[in-house]
Motif scaffolding. Structure first.
Motif, PDB file in Angstrom:
ATOM      1  N   SER A 146       0.865  -1.180   0.000  1.00 34.14           N
ATOM      2  CA  SER A 146       0.000   0.000   0.000  1.00 34.14           C
ATOM      3  C   SER A 146       0.902   1.230   0.000  1.00 34.14           C
ATOM      4  CB  SER A 146      -0.915  -0.007   1.235  1.00 34.14           C
ATOM      5  OG  SER A 146      -1.771   1.109   1.218  1.00 34.14           O
ATOM      6  N   LEU A 181       1.874   5.304  -0.325  1.00 38.68           N
ATOM      7  CA  LEU A 181       1.313   6.496   0.301  1.00 38.68           C
ATOM      8  C   LEU A 181       1.883   7.754  -0.356  1.00 38.68           C
ATOM      9  CD1 LEU A 181      -0.424   7.633   2.670  1.00 38.68           C
ATOM     10  CD2 LEU A 181       1.680   7.648   4.029  1.00 38.68           C
ATOM     11  N   TRP A 182       0.973   8.647  -0.754  1.00 40.56           N
ATOM     12  CA  TRP A 182       1.366   9.944  -1.298  1.00 40.56           C
ATOM     13  C   TRP A 182       0.861  11.040  -0.360  1.00 40.56           C
ATOM     14  CZ3 TRP A 182       0.067   5.773  -4.105  1.00 40.56           C
ATOM     15  CH2 TRP A 182       0.856   5.427  -5.215  1.00 40.56           C
ATOM     16  N   ASN A 183       1.644  12.088  -0.180  1.00 37.90           N
ATOM     17  CA  ASN A 183       1.263  13.229   0.657  1.00 37.90           C
ATOM     18  C   ASN A 183       1.467  14.531  -0.111  1.00 37.90           C
ATOM     19  OD1 ASN A 183       0.768  12.040   3.479  1.00 37.90           O
ATOM     20  ND2 ASN A 183       2.754  11.145   2.907  1.00 37.90           N
ATOM     21  N   SER A 206      -3.572  13.123   2.086  1.00 37.48           N
ATOM     22  CA  SER A 206      -2.859  11.863   1.854  1.00 37.48           C
ATOM     23  C   SER A 206      -3.689  10.965   0.945  1.00 37.48           C
ATOM     24  CB  SER A 206      -2.575  11.130   3.171  1.00 37.48           C
ATOM     25  OG  SER A 206      -1.703  11.884   3.977  1.00 37.48           O
ATOM     26  N   SER A 259      -3.679   6.816  -0.488  1.00 33.83           N
ATOM     27  CA  SER A 259      -3.105   5.488  -0.284  1.00 33.83           C
ATOM     28  C   SER A 259      -3.710   4.533  -1.288  1.00 33.83           C
ATOM     29  CB  SER A 259      -3.376   4.997   1.142  1.00 33.83           C
ATOM     30  OG  SER A 259      -2.870   3.704   1.332  1.00 33.83           O
TER      31      SER A 259
END
Length: 661
Positions: free
Chosen positions: A276, A278-280, A339, A341
């Motif tokens: 999984s 994750l981008w922020n 965020s 995901s």
């Protein structure tokens, strides 16, 4: 006569005070060297020859001297030997292997467990490629692996610098060769700093001498890994810019100049289909253009660089595209973090892009919207990543030939000496390829630390009950498939010379084996107890104090008993010989004064023509003790048997000459 002169000289020297001291000293050194460095049993003939045989041959026959010198030898051999043994005990042992076993005929890859680490880096990263060569899986007709080749390129699947299906690309090749035929599985490692930002690919091959029918002499055939990218290439590594955060282009409004989207970044750049990601990103609404209101932020994931929708002209149709959107329930007025995901369905290279949706309230019509995207560093303004891969990689599997080698290899304790606060570490390599036939690969490896040499349980028959014993076990949740390094840690906490052993536990798959029956493969220890000495806890004198009592007991029994037993036998034979000679002398008596052919002598001596009687020469050499009658040598001033003081043989009591007529 000249050949005997050195012997006579040695005998004369030994009978001097210096010689009587030098001979025991030499015997001490000879016995010590034999006891410590050759064999304790051979020390028995050493002390008998040089402590009894040589002195008696040289003329030092007095039992008192022999007994005293033997005692000095034994009492000094023990502490000297103890010092040498302490030094030997404190010398590290190892590494130790288990006995060689014949592997089962399973299937596997001659080149396996190939991977690159790390999966991502920057231009200064020194990437590492590693693999394991398993010669037991060499295909029939081919020789032992001659080497391993690594290819790093920007063209997926390229095996040379002239691949026709790629534009000008980077290509680098490395080769590791083997100087001799391989036995056990062997690790190979390559290091390379790529130095250029972008998507990279690699491939690896094991080089095998081709002995199949029709192959030209000296032919070397490469066997390549099964890749996961285009043209059988392997995706990776990803070389990133030094800055991996992105933002939209800077805008100026009454609030100043800044990016509406800033600090956009991907958390992990490598994984697989179950990862999984994750981008922020941070939204700064104060930098929105005048009259524009943020409505939503979208994340676009695709295998097409820079794509934010289907039908991108720079990619073939049908590429996967995922779109994740965060809608604002009300336009934000302060900076806010967002965020995203998501997992990704396909292995290989992915790209991402992010945009913010704005409503322009000052334009007509009022629902007019615009998108503002990040300034990406990849092709078409996209951002490269993540990379989905499933390492390690291997060549096609083949059936193993029967091979032999150690299941447990290079077992060793470190440090070898320490104190009660030392946390010792035991290391070992497990080679599952050498699991014996009809057994599973190891299900666990156990370390046994004990005060009883060779003990693998607390009830060993070789030691008295109640000895210290500790076991540490590392179990495997899944069957081992590759050589695996294990480490055990333990703080013993008590002075002494300890012992250890290690065993691999395997499920017994033999016909007739009981359910859950296991076999244990142990290290090859000492020939007596199969134990391995160490670690040694305490200083040099601590170890010496523990060793010297047992060495004293051993030397007293091993050397003292034979020495004094032979000395007693020697004394018994000498006494018997003296008694026999005395009896013969007394029985012969003096020659009669009126024997034919004799004339009285005015001096009292025998006639000139008459040979001296047997008692005359003997009397000049020996005489009797006046107290107990023991036979004494000439010159002795005290009796060896009763201790009585006697005069010189010339003035002592004469031997009886027989009955008078």
């Amino acid at each position: 006569m000249q050949a005997q002169q050195p012997v006579g000289g040695f005998r004369r020297f030994v009978q001097t005070p210096y010689g009587r001291a030098a001979l025991p000293a030499a015997t001490i050194l000879i016995t010590f060297g034999t006891y410590v460095y050759i064999s304790s049993l051979l020390a028995i003939p050493a002390i008998l020859v040089f402590g009894l045989g040589v002195p008696i041959w040289a003329g030092l026959k007095r039992p008192k001297y022999l007994a005293l010198s033997g005692l000095v030898i034994i009492l000094l051999v023990a502490p000297i030997s103890s010092a040498a043994l302490v030094q030997e005990i404190r010398t590290p042992v190892g590494p130790i292997d288990s006995g060689s076993t014949t592997s089962f005929n399973g299937t596997g890859s001659v080149l396996a467990y190939a991977e690159v680490s790390p999966a991502t880096g920057n231009a200064s990263t020194n990437f590492t490629w590693s693999a394991i060569v398993q010669p037991q899986y060499t295909p029939p007709g081919y020789g032992s692996p001659a080497g391993v080749e690594l290819i790093v390129t920007s063209c997926s699947g390229a095996l040379s610098s002239t691949a026709p299906d790629c534009p000008p690309f980077s290509f680098r090749e490395f080769t590791h060769t083997f100087s001799a035929a391989l036995g056990p599985p062997t690790s190979v490692v390559f290091h390379y700093q790529i130095g250029a930002v972008g998507e990279w690919y690699w491939q690896m091959a094991v080089l095998l001498p081709n002995g199949t029918s029709g192959a030209a002499p000296g032919t070397i055939s490469p066997f390549y890994l099964t890749g996961d990218g285009a043209n059988n290439g392997i995706n990776g590594p990803l070389v990133l810019p030094y800055s991996t955060t992105y933002g939209t282009r800077a805008l100026t409004n009454p609030n100043g100049t800044g990016s509406l989207l800033t600090d956009a970044h991907l958390g992990a750049y490598a994984g697989n289909t179950s990862t999984s990601f994750l981008w922020n990103v941070t939204v700064q609404p104060e930098f929105a253009p005048a009259g524009d209101v943020p409505l939503a932020v979208s994340l676009y994931l695709s295998t097409c660089p820079g794509a934010v929708g289907s039908g991108a002209p720079n990619c073939a149709a049908g590429y996967p595209l995922l779109n994740l959107t965060h809608n604002f329930s009300a336009p934000p007025t302060l900076p806010v973090g967002i965020s995203f995901s998501s997992s990704l369905p396909n292995l290989g290279w992915w790209n991402w892009q992010m945009g913010i949706l704005l409503r322009n309230t000052s334009a007509a019509p009022p629902d007019n919207v615009v998108h503002l995207y990040l300034n990406g560093s990849g092709p078409n303004g996209g951002i490269t990543g993540p990379l989905l891969s499933v390492p390690p990689f291997a060549v096609a599997a083949t059936t193993a030939v029967a091979s032999t080698g150690p299941l447990l290899e290079n077992a060793q304790v470190s440090p070898y000496t320490g104190d009660t606060s030392t946390n010792f570490t035991w290391n070992v390599t497990v080679n599952p390829a050498y699991a014996p036939a009809h057994n599973s690969t190891p299900v666990a490896v156990a370390l046994f630390v004990s005060a009883c040499p060779g003990a693998i349980n607390p009830n060993s028959s070789t030691c008295a009950s109640g000895y210290f014993f500790h076991e540490i076990t590392i179990s495997f949740s899944t069957p081992l498939a590759r050589p695996t390094n294990l480490s055990f840690h333990y703080q013993i906490g008590s002075d002494g010379v300890w012992d250890w052993q290690m065993g691999a536990l395997l499920a017994n798959g033999s016909t007739g084996a009981l359910p859950n029956e296991t076999n244990v493969v142990l290290l090859v220890g000492d020939p007596t107890y199969n134990g391995i000495e160490g670690p040694v806890i305490g200083g040099w004198w601590t170890t010496y104090g523990e060793v010297v009592p047992s060495i004293y007991l051993d030397t007293l029994l091993l050397l003292g008993l034979p020495f004094y037993l032979v000395l007693v036998i020697y004394m018994w034979f000498k006494r018997r010989e003296r008694t026999r000679r005395e009896t013969q002398r007394r029985a012969a008596g003096p020659p009669p004064p009126d024997a034919p052919g004799t004339t009285p002598s005015t001096t009292g001596g025998p006639p000139p023509s008459a040979p001296p009687g047997p008692s005359a020469s003997s009397a000049a050499q020996e005489h009797n003790c006046p107290q107990c009658g023991a036979v004494l040598y000439a010159g002795e001033t005290s009796c060896w048997k009763c201790g009585a003081k006697v005069g010189d043989s010339g003035t002592g009591a004469p031997l009886p000459s027989g009955p008078k007529s």
